[in-house]
Design an enzyme around this catalytic site. Structure first.
Site, PDB file in Angstrom:
ATOM      1  N   THR A 166      -5.695   0.558  11.308  1.00 37.93           N
ATOM      2  CA  THR A 166      -6.873   1.298  10.870  1.00 37.93           C
ATOM      3  C   THR A 166      -7.992   0.290  10.741  1.00 37.93           C
ATOM      4  O   THR A 166      -7.735  -0.900  10.709  1.00 37.93           O
ATOM      5  CB  THR A 166      -6.583   1.965   9.496  1.00 37.93           C
ATOM      6  OG1 THR A 166      -5.791   3.119   9.690  1.00 37.93           O
ATOM      7  CG2 THR A 166      -7.802   2.382   8.742  1.00 37.93           C
ATOM      8  N   ARG A 194      -0.870  15.677  12.594  1.00 43.22           N
ATOM      9  CA  ARG A 194      -0.611  14.944  11.341  1.00 43.22           C
ATOM     10  C   ARG A 194      -1.896  14.278  10.851  1.00 43.22           C
ATOM     11  O   ARG A 194      -2.655  13.701  11.628  1.00 43.22           O
ATOM     12  CB  ARG A 194       0.467  13.893  11.593  1.00 43.22           C
ATOM     13  CG  ARG A 194       0.752  12.964  10.421  1.00 43.22           C
ATOM     14  CD  ARG A 194      -0.025  11.679  10.546  1.00 43.22           C
ATOM     15  NE  ARG A 194       0.336  10.719   9.511  1.00 43.22           N
ATOM     16  CZ  ARG A 194      -0.386   9.630   9.230  1.00 43.22           C
ATOM     17  NH1 ARG A 194      -1.495   9.372   9.893  1.00 43.22           N
ATOM     18  NH2 ARG A 194       0.002   8.812   8.296  1.00 43.22           N
ATOM     19  N   ASP A 197      -3.937   9.320   5.100  1.00 40.27           N
ATOM     20  CA  ASP A 197      -4.761   9.085   3.906  1.00 40.27           C
ATOM     21  C   ASP A 197      -6.226   8.818   4.233  1.00 40.27           C
ATOM     22  O   ASP A 197      -7.111   9.039   3.396  1.00 40.27           O
ATOM     23  CB  ASP A 197      -4.206   7.879   3.121  1.00 40.27           C
ATOM     24  CG  ASP A 197      -4.205   6.610   3.965  1.00 40.27           C
ATOM     25  OD1 ASP A 197      -3.795   6.677   5.148  1.00 40.27           O
ATOM     26  OD2 ASP A 197      -4.607   5.558   3.452  1.00 40.27           O
ATOM     27  N   THR A 217      -5.239   0.790   4.146  1.00 39.31           N
ATOM     28  CA  THR A 217      -4.583   0.846   5.447  1.00 39.31           C
ATOM     29  C   THR A 217      -3.087   0.760   5.237  1.00 39.31           C
ATOM     30  O   THR A 217      -2.628   0.041   4.352  1.00 39.31           O
ATOM     31  CB  THR A 217      -5.047  -0.278   6.374  1.00 39.31           C
ATOM     32  OG1 THR A 217      -4.202  -0.284   7.539  1.00 39.31           O
ATOM     33  CG2 THR A 217      -4.988  -1.647   5.718  1.00 39.31           C
ATOM     34  N   GLY A 218      -2.359   1.492   6.042  1.00 39.82           N
ATOM     35  CA  GLY A 218      -0.911   1.440   5.899  1.00 39.82           C
ATOM     36  C   GLY A 218      -0.309   2.801   6.149  1.00 39.82           C
ATOM     37  O   GLY A 218      -0.935   3.666   6.760  1.00 39.82           O
TER      38      GLY A 218
HETATM   39  N1  ASP Z   1      -3.399   4.811   6.943  1.00 34.55           N
HETATM   40  C1  ASP Z   1      -3.462   5.244   8.305  1.00 34.55           C
HETATM   41  C2  ASP Z   1      -2.750   6.564   8.444  1.00 34.55           C
HETATM   42  O1  ASP Z   1      -1.732   6.739   7.822  1.00 34.55           O
HETATM   43  C3  ASP Z   1      -2.866   4.279   9.257  1.00 34.55           C
HETATM   44  C4  ASP Z   1      -3.117   2.842   8.948  1.00 34.55           C
HETATM   45  O2  ASP Z   1      -3.885   2.495   8.099  1.00 34.55           O
HETATM   46  O3  ASP Z   1      -2.509   2.007   9.589  1.00 34.55           O
HETATM   47  O4  ASP Z   1      -3.187   7.367   9.206  1.00 34.55           O
END
Ligand code: ASP
Length: 296
Positions: A166, A194, A197, A217-218
């Site tokens: 992200t 889908r 967050d 991010t995550g």
């Molecule tokens: N948080 C983002 C999501 O779940 C993906 C990411 O930050 O890597 O869509």
């Protein structure tokens, strides 16, 4: 003029250690380094937090290094679906889009929702239709160059792919205003439809003047369940925690649920924190005292 304006950027958290020995980490760091200096200089020249965050996120969306904007990869239906949000800490107004396929810059679509509608979040095909009506730049699916398959050295088996990526920016400007902006292609190989967050205020993005601006991010499902970005703000506002402690505690609540990722945040004094629980997080931060650019 605020004595310590600050900008903090991330290009996603994940298993970046697996890129050791390729040029990918250094290429991304070089990109972040010059972007950081450019937007920090804008800040010093009086640019608003909004201008700086939009400029930074647009550049990260376009660069192809990160799983957002051009670097996004398709969902299970073969279509790239983008999520983004922008929050203005001076008004607590938010604009967001989810599962959109058309904008070159999903962050501009989120910002247009904030500035040009009375809504917070627009999704899917109808949001794409609004994006056309707004006159924002649109792209076809061929424009996307998924960052996980860019370059032979970066090619890895499906099992090795990082689950996520992200981009985000949090900014404290010379007027003391704070904003947070986050944009993503979502988790890699996500189920079509889908939403994570990133476009949800309080989960992946939050900003409140005189408190904090946060971008996460995550693994989004866990950041949603932990209401991670708002947790950072509330810990600081109600418990009086520092930005370092509050981000660490919010990330811990994500990890306790079984998730992983990272958080960037800046407080109203220009102090920042960038904790992550993965092997790396592309990140860059600058204020009047410190300058950091790193991946691992
Ligand atoms: N948080 C983002 C999501 O779940 C993906 C990411 O930050 O890597 O869509």
């Amino acid at each position: 003029m605020h004595p310590n304006p600050c900008v903090v950027l991330h290009g996603g958290a994940g298993n970046l250690a697996r890129y050791q020995g390729t040029t990918r980490l250094t290429d991304a760091e070089e990109f972040l380094s010059s972007l950081l200096d450019s937007v920090y200089n804008d800040l010093l020249k009086g640019a608003s937090a909004t201008e700086v965050a939009l400029t930074a996120v647009r550049a990260m969306e376009d660069c192809g290094f990160f799983h957002a904007g051009r670097g996004s990869s398709p969902a299970s239906n073969g279509v790239v679906e983008l999520d983004a949000s922008f929050m203005d800490g001076s008004t607590l107004r938010v604009g967001a889009v989810a599962s959109v396929t058309l904008p070159r810059h999903a962050i501009d679509a989120a910002y247009a929702v904030l500035t040009r509608t009375e809504h917070v979040l627009l999704v899917g095909a109808e949001a794409d239709a609004q994006i056309r009506d707004f006159g924002l730049e649109t792209v076809s699916q061929e424009w996307f160059t998924p960052c996980d398959i860019l370059g032979a050295a970066w090619e890895v088996s499906s099992a090795q792919l990082p689950p996520m990526g992200t981009v985000g920016a949090v900014v404290l400007d010379g007027q003391g205003n704070m904003v947070a902006a986050t944009s993503t292609g979502g988790t890699l190989r996500k189920t079509a439809g889908r939403v994570g967050d990133t476009p949800i205020p309080g989960a992946g993005t939050f900003a409140k003047n005189n408190v904090v601006a946060v971008s996460c991010t995550g693994h989004g499902e866990f950041f949603l369940r932990a209401v991670a970005a708002h947790t950072v703000a509330m810990r600081m506002e109600l418990l009086g925690e520092t930005v370092g402690t509050a981000t660490a505690m919010a990330l811990q609540s994500v990890v306790t649920l079984g998730g992983s990722g990272g958080i960037i945040a800046v407080d109203h004094r220009g102090n920042y924190a960038m904790p992550f629980s993965t092997s790396g997080m592309y990140r860059a931060a600058r204020n009047s005292r410190q300058r950091i650019v790193a991946a691992l």
